[in-house]
Design an enzyme around this catalytic site. Structure first.
Site, PDB file in Angstrom:
ATOM      1  N   GLY A 248       0.981  -1.071  -0.122  1.00 37.18           N
ATOM      2  CA  GLY A 248       0.095  -0.017  -0.045  1.00 37.18           C
ATOM      3  C   GLY A 248       0.802   1.121   0.067  1.00 37.18           C
ATOM      4  CG  ASP A 268      -0.671  -7.285  -4.422  1.00 41.34           C
ATOM      5  OD1 ASP A 268       0.030  -6.480  -4.920  1.00 41.34           O
ATOM      6  OD2 ASP A 268      -0.298  -8.490  -4.423  1.00 41.34           O
ATOM      7  CB  CYS A 367      11.375  -0.210  -9.132  1.00 41.30           C
ATOM      8  SG  CYS A 367      10.663  -2.105  -8.740  1.00 41.30           S
TER       9      CYS A 367
END
Length: 431
Positions: A248, A268, A367
């Site tokens: 979160g 998720d 990322c």
């Protein structure tokens, strides 16, 4: 703990990490310290620092020890890291005294191998570039696709220590008030240059023990991650999905941007991650979030097609942009992982796209440093989905700094931006 006991702790932790090669090192470390609550905060930091120094220098340490007879054990890796950091052999031998809580004395084989390292530095120009810059040999071509001739400089920056960034929780304080609250607790921090909510702390400071953190005035979140949320341009009257919400972090920032209004669904596939968000949401004072566990055969996406203003897809990825923070990830990543991740990302993008209403936006983020997971993934998606277009540059959110609003996507790296490595792209569903 004595210095010898700390060294023993580091060796034990490194053994635990090696014995769980597919598990992230930080997860192993959390379990390790949870089972040893007698280890105090200062001792934990010292032990962790030595272990992470070894992980950051893994290939270089093995290069220095390549002529050592026998196994290259966690004992000799920790000792070698200390010697190459400038500690004398006399000091290292004292730590391996064999006394209570200390490691047994160095063997003649270990002593000889370590003695040859005195006066040397961890990095050497004669090391192969992949060794010196700590990346797997097989990934070099993919890194060059992304960075070209700048690849060595970018990967050199990846060897540095990560920053400790916080996000001021504007539901409770302004950024200036959060800075002052940290200052009152002797935590030295400054405002970040790119994120409008970001705070950067110098070095490793015990922020989770600070009252400002416990009261939900700040959250730990890399500045790059905050900028991904800024790219979503969330507003209080919107319905938003955080499709790969994890624990979160971005959900919290979205709720803040929405002033706790509107509606967010945090999705998720991992129940424990979603459960982990509950405490964070409560601490931050967030109450406009609903959690949803995605399961096999779940009809939730189909039933809510075209009903959300924003869909944030922080996709599972190689994590190459977080190598400063998670150096062990370099050791686990394989070519097969990349192939599987690229396929998974495409499937997630197609599913998540169905949730975006006409005129709404989907923000794809990773990322990762790799073009295959970023620009190429977006290009492939647009070929499959002609009802989406790249958001025009003049519609990019004004919350983002000007240098990140020049086109519909941006890439961040430690070298260029001082953040973790991130990619974000904003797509718009046609009316």
């Amino acid at each position: 703990m004595t210095p010898s006991a700390r060294l023993s702790g580091a060796i034990d932790l490194l053994c635990a990490i090696q014995n769980a090669p597919r598990r992230p090192a930080d997860a192993t470390a959390n379990t390790f310290f949870r089972e040893r609550r007698y280890i105090g905060g200062g001792d934990r930091r010292t032990i962790s620092n030595l272990v992470w120094d070894v992980l950051r220098g893994w290939r270089r340490l093995h290069w220095h020890l390549q002529n050592t007879k026998g196994d290259i054990s966690p004992r000799i890796l920790c000792a070698a890291s200390m010697v190459l950091s400038g500690n004398s052999m006399e000091h290292v031998r004292q730590l391996f005294s064999g006394e209570r809580y200390a490691q047994s004395p160095l063997t003649s084989r270990e002593d000889i191998a370590l003695k040859t390292l005195e006066g040397k530095e961890l990095s050497q120009q004669k090391q192969p570039i992949a060794v010196r810059l700590e990346y797997p040999d097989w990934i070099e071509s993919l890194l060059k696709e992304t960075f070209g001739s700048k690849m060595p400089d970018e990967m050199e920056a990846m060897l540095g220590l990560p920053t400790l960034d916080l996000r001021a929780n504007l539901l409770k304080v302004t950024r200036e008030e959060a800075l002052n609250a940290l200052k009152r607790e002797s935590l030295h921090a400054t405002a970040t240059q790119l994120s409008p909510w970001g705070i950067r702390l110098e070095g490793r400071q015990p922020v989770t023990a600070a009252q400002a953190f416990k009261d939900g005035l700040v959250e730990i979140q890399d500045e790059g991650s905050q900028l991904v949320v800024a790219a979503a341009d969330a507003h209080p009257d919107q319905r938003i999905v955080d499709y790969c919400a994890g624990a979160g972090g971005k959900t919290l920032a979205l709720a803040m941007a929405m002033n706790n209004k509107g509606h967010i669904v945090a999705c998720d596939v991992h129940e424990k991650r979603l459960e982990g968000a509950v405490k964070r949401l409560r601490r931050a004072g967030v109450h406009n979030v609903e959690r949803h566990l995605i399961t096999v055969g779940d009809k939730w996406v189909k039933r809510r097609a075209k009903s959300f203003d924003r869909v944030l897809v922080d996709a599972p990825c190689s994590g190459t942009g977080t190598w400063r923070r998670n150096p062990d990830a370099r050791l686990r990543l394989t070519p097969q992982d990349i192939e599987e991740l690229v396929q998974k990302q495409a499937e997630i993008l197609d599913r998540a796209a169905s949730l975006v209403k006409p005129g709404g936006r989907m923000i794809y983020a990773t990322c990762s440093l790799l073009t295959r997971e970023n620009d190429e993934q977006i290009s492939a998606f647009l070929k499959r989905n002609d009802n989406f277009v790249l958001l025009p540059a003049d519609e990019m959110p004004e919350l983002l700094p000007k240098i990140l609003r020049e086109k519909s996507s941006f890439s961040l790296t430690p070298l260029r931006n001082g953040t973790d490595g991130f990619f974000a792209c904003v797509l718009k569903r046609k009316e």
